[in-house]
Design a protein around this motif. Structure first.
Motif, PDB file in Angstrom:
ATOM      1  N   ASP A  14     -36.224  10.790  11.000  1.00  8.52           N
ATOM      2  CA  ASP A  14     -34.996   9.557  11.096  1.00  8.52           C
ATOM      3  C   ASP A  14     -35.000   9.546  13.005  1.00  8.52           C
ATOM      4  O   ASP A  14     -34.653   8.872  13.394  1.00  8.52           O
ATOM      5  CB  ASP A  14     -33.717  10.471  10.879  1.00  8.52           C
ATOM      6  N   PHE A  15     -35.425  10.745  13.448  1.00  8.51           N
ATOM      7  CA  PHE A  15     -35.547  10.824  15.060  1.00  8.51           C
ATOM      8  C   PHE A  15     -36.683  10.484  15.467  1.00  8.51           C
ATOM      9  O   PHE A  15     -36.888  10.234  16.827  1.00  8.51           O
ATOM     10  CB  PHE A  15     -35.118  12.177  15.685  1.00  8.51           C
ATOM     11  N   ALA A  16     -37.861  10.361  14.661  1.00 15.16           N
ATOM     12  CA  ALA A  16     -39.306  10.311  15.177  1.00 15.16           C
ATOM     13  C   ALA A  16     -39.669   8.968  15.210  1.00 15.16           C
ATOM     14  O   ALA A  16     -40.482   8.357  15.974  1.00 15.16           O
ATOM     15  CB  ALA A  16     -40.435  11.151  14.057  1.00 15.16           C
ATOM     16  N   ILE A  17     -39.244   8.158  14.192  1.00 15.41           N
ATOM     17  CA  ILE A  17     -39.530   6.740  14.236  1.00 15.41           C
ATOM     18  C   ILE A  17     -38.289   5.908  14.349  1.00 15.41           C
ATOM     19  O   ILE A  17     -37.781   5.450  13.667  1.00 15.41           O
ATOM     20  CB  ILE A  17     -40.219   6.236  12.916  1.00 15.41           C
ATOM     21  N   VAL A  18     -38.223   5.556  15.875  1.00 14.92           N
ATOM     22  CA  VAL A  18     -37.012   4.654  16.267  1.00 14.92           C
ATOM     23  C   VAL A  18     -37.347   3.661  17.304  1.00 14.92           C
ATOM     24  O   VAL A  18     -38.738   3.646  17.776  1.00 14.92           O
ATOM     25  CB  VAL A  18     -36.272   5.670  17.252  1.00 14.92           C
ATOM     26  N   PRO A  19     -36.528   2.557  17.469  1.00  8.44           N
ATOM     27  CA  PRO A  19     -36.921   1.422  18.077  1.00  8.44           C
ATOM     28  C   PRO A  19     -37.259   1.709  19.602  1.00  8.44           C
ATOM     29  O   PRO A  19     -37.920   0.733  20.114  1.00  8.44           O
ATOM     30  CB  PRO A  19     -36.029   0.578  17.846  1.00  8.44           C
ATOM     31  N   HIS A  20     -36.509   2.465  20.256  1.00  5.55           N
ATOM     32  CA  HIS A  20     -36.804   2.490  21.732  1.00  5.55           C
ATOM     33  C   HIS A  20     -37.940   3.451  22.066  1.00  5.55           C
ATOM     34  O   HIS A  20     -38.295   3.873  23.077  1.00  5.55           O
ATOM     35  CB  HIS A  20     -35.714   3.306  22.424  1.00  5.55           C
ATOM     36  N   TYR A  21     -38.898   3.821  21.268  1.00  4.76           N
ATOM     37  CA  TYR A  21     -40.300   4.301  21.399  1.00  4.76           C
ATOM     38  C   TYR A  21     -41.420   3.585  20.760  1.00  4.76           C
ATOM     39  O   TYR A  21     -40.964   3.139  19.700  1.00  4.76           O
ATOM     40  CB  TYR A  21     -40.339   6.028  20.964  1.00  4.76           C
ATOM     41  N   PRO A  22     -42.649   3.826  21.090  1.00  2.00           N
ATOM     42  CA  PRO A  22     -43.522   3.270  20.308  1.00  2.00           C
ATOM     43  C   PRO A  22     -43.544   3.882  18.904  1.00  2.00           C
ATOM     44  O   PRO A  22     -43.097   5.184  18.858  1.00  2.00           O
ATOM     45  CB  PRO A  22     -44.938   3.780  20.999  1.00  2.00           C
ATOM     46  N   VAL A  23     -44.090   3.376  17.926  1.00  2.00           N
ATOM     47  CA  VAL A  23     -43.793   3.839  16.428  1.00  2.00           C
ATOM     48  C   VAL A  23     -44.508   5.030  16.280  1.00  2.00           C
ATOM     49  O   VAL A  23     -44.022   5.845  15.658  1.00  2.00           O
ATOM     50  CB  VAL A  23     -44.499   2.816  15.368  1.00  2.00           C
ATOM     51  N   ASP A  24     -45.605   5.159  17.043  1.00  2.00           N
ATOM     52  CA  ASP A  24     -46.356   6.670  16.610  1.00  2.00           C
ATOM     53  C   ASP A  24     -46.142   7.416  17.939  1.00  2.00           C
ATOM     54  O   ASP A  24     -47.013   8.442  18.154  1.00  2.00           O
ATOM     55  CB  ASP A  24     -48.067   6.464  16.519  1.00  2.00           C
ATOM     56  N   TYR A  25     -45.120   7.431  18.711  1.00  2.00           N
ATOM     57  CA  TYR A  25     -44.843   8.243  19.817  1.00  2.00           C
ATOM     58  C   TYR A  25     -44.814   9.576  19.261  1.00  2.00           C
ATOM     59  O   TYR A  25     -45.309  10.597  20.126  1.00  2.00           O
ATOM     60  CB  TYR A  25     -43.519   7.867  20.283  1.00  2.00           C
ATOM     61  N   GLY A  41     -37.672  16.963  19.321  1.00  2.00           N
ATOM     62  CA  GLY A  41     -36.826  16.337  20.345  1.00  2.00           C
ATOM     63  C   GLY A  41     -35.606  16.721  19.931  1.00  2.00           C
ATOM     64  O   GLY A  41     -34.993  17.392  19.157  1.00  2.00           O
ATOM     65  N   ASP A  42     -34.749  15.948  20.641  1.00  2.00           N
ATOM     66  CA  ASP A  42     -33.206  16.039  20.493  1.00  2.00           C
ATOM     67  C   ASP A  42     -32.771  15.172  19.229  1.00  2.00           C
ATOM     68  O   ASP A  42     -33.411  13.947  19.033  1.00  2.00           O
ATOM     69  CB  ASP A  42     -32.550  15.774  21.692  1.00  2.00           C
ATOM     70  N   PRO A  43     -31.915  15.559  18.447  1.00  2.00           N
ATOM     71  CA  PRO A  43     -31.151  16.716  18.390  1.00  2.00           C
ATOM     72  C   PRO A  43     -31.583  17.870  17.584  1.00  2.00           C
ATOM     73  O   PRO A  43     -31.069  18.233  16.471  1.00  2.00           O
ATOM     74  CB  PRO A  43     -29.756  16.107  17.919  1.00  2.00           C
ATOM     75  N   GLU A  65     -29.680  23.980  12.396  1.00  2.00           N
ATOM     76  CA  GLU A  65     -28.863  23.978  11.422  1.00  2.00           C
ATOM     77  C   GLU A  65     -27.235  23.473  11.937  1.00  2.00           C
ATOM     78  O   GLU A  65     -26.464  22.651  11.318  1.00  2.00           O
ATOM     79  CB  GLU A  65     -28.752  25.410  10.780  1.00  2.00           C
ATOM     80  N   ASP A  66     -26.729  23.879  13.113  1.00  2.00           N
ATOM     81  CA  ASP A  66     -25.643  23.449  13.477  1.00  2.00           C
ATOM     82  C   ASP A  66     -25.345  22.071  13.950  1.00  2.00           C
ATOM     83  O   ASP A  66     -24.466  21.407  13.894  1.00  2.00           O
ATOM     84  CB  ASP A  66     -25.152  24.265  14.863  1.00  2.00           C
ATOM     85  N   THR A  67     -26.376  21.372  14.027  1.00  2.00           N
ATOM     86  CA  THR A  67     -26.523  20.040  14.473  1.00  2.00           C
ATOM     87  C   THR A  67     -26.830  19.091  12.972  1.00  2.00           C
ATOM     88  O   THR A  67     -26.257  18.136  12.770  1.00  2.00           O
ATOM     89  CB  THR A  67     -27.773  19.644  15.393  1.00  2.00           C
ATOM     90  N   SER A  68     -28.044  19.651  12.210  1.00  2.00           N
ATOM     91  CA  SER A  68     -28.101  19.043  10.944  1.00  2.00           C
ATOM     92  C   SER A  68     -27.254  19.201   9.863  1.00  2.00           C
ATOM     93  O   SER A  68     -27.216  18.432   8.934  1.00  2.00           O
ATOM     94  CB  SER A  68     -29.809  19.256  10.595  1.00  2.00           C
TER      95      SER A  68
END
Length: 113
Positions: A14-25, A41-43, A65-68
């Motif tokens: 969910d955080f690895a494939i996002v519109p503000h980075y290249p798809v394979d970033y 990365g964050d979070p 765990e505290d974030t997810s």
């Protein structure tokens, strides 16, 4: 394909494939042995793979765990499971961002997804 405890893997995706980075970033961090490749990365998420004695790879995903709020917050996966879910994430990304079809196709071919 393993199906138990895929929540940490899906969290990472969910955080690895996002519109503000290249798809394979972030994908080289899980599909290559490049130690300089970003594998988290964050979070608070990390993923990586380890080569096994038989030449196959095991993949690991971990979240804070505290974030997810995941319990357990880590998982171990075989290659088929990881590739299946990465491909699904890419297809979902493609639907939301059709202007990036060529980029998605390149990544699918690059990592044989």
């Amino acid at each position: 394909m393993e199906t138990e405890n895929i929540a940490p893997l899906l969290w990472c995706l969910d955080f690895a494939i996002v519109p503000h980075y290249p798809v394979d970033y972030f994908l080289p961090g899980i599909f290559t042995d490049d130690e300089n490749a970003l594998g988290g990365g964050d979070p608070g998420w990390v993923w990586h793979r380890e080569k096994q004695s038989d030449g196959t790879y095991r993949y690991y995903a971990w979240t804070v765990e505290d974030t997810s709020y995941l319990d357990p917050c880590e998982g171990e996966y075989d290659e088929a499971t990881v590739k299946y879910h990465v491909r699904r994430a890419l297809e979902n990304f493609r639907q939301a961002h059709p202007e990036r079809n060529a980029e998605v196709d390149e990544v699918i071919a690059k990592y044989a997804l």
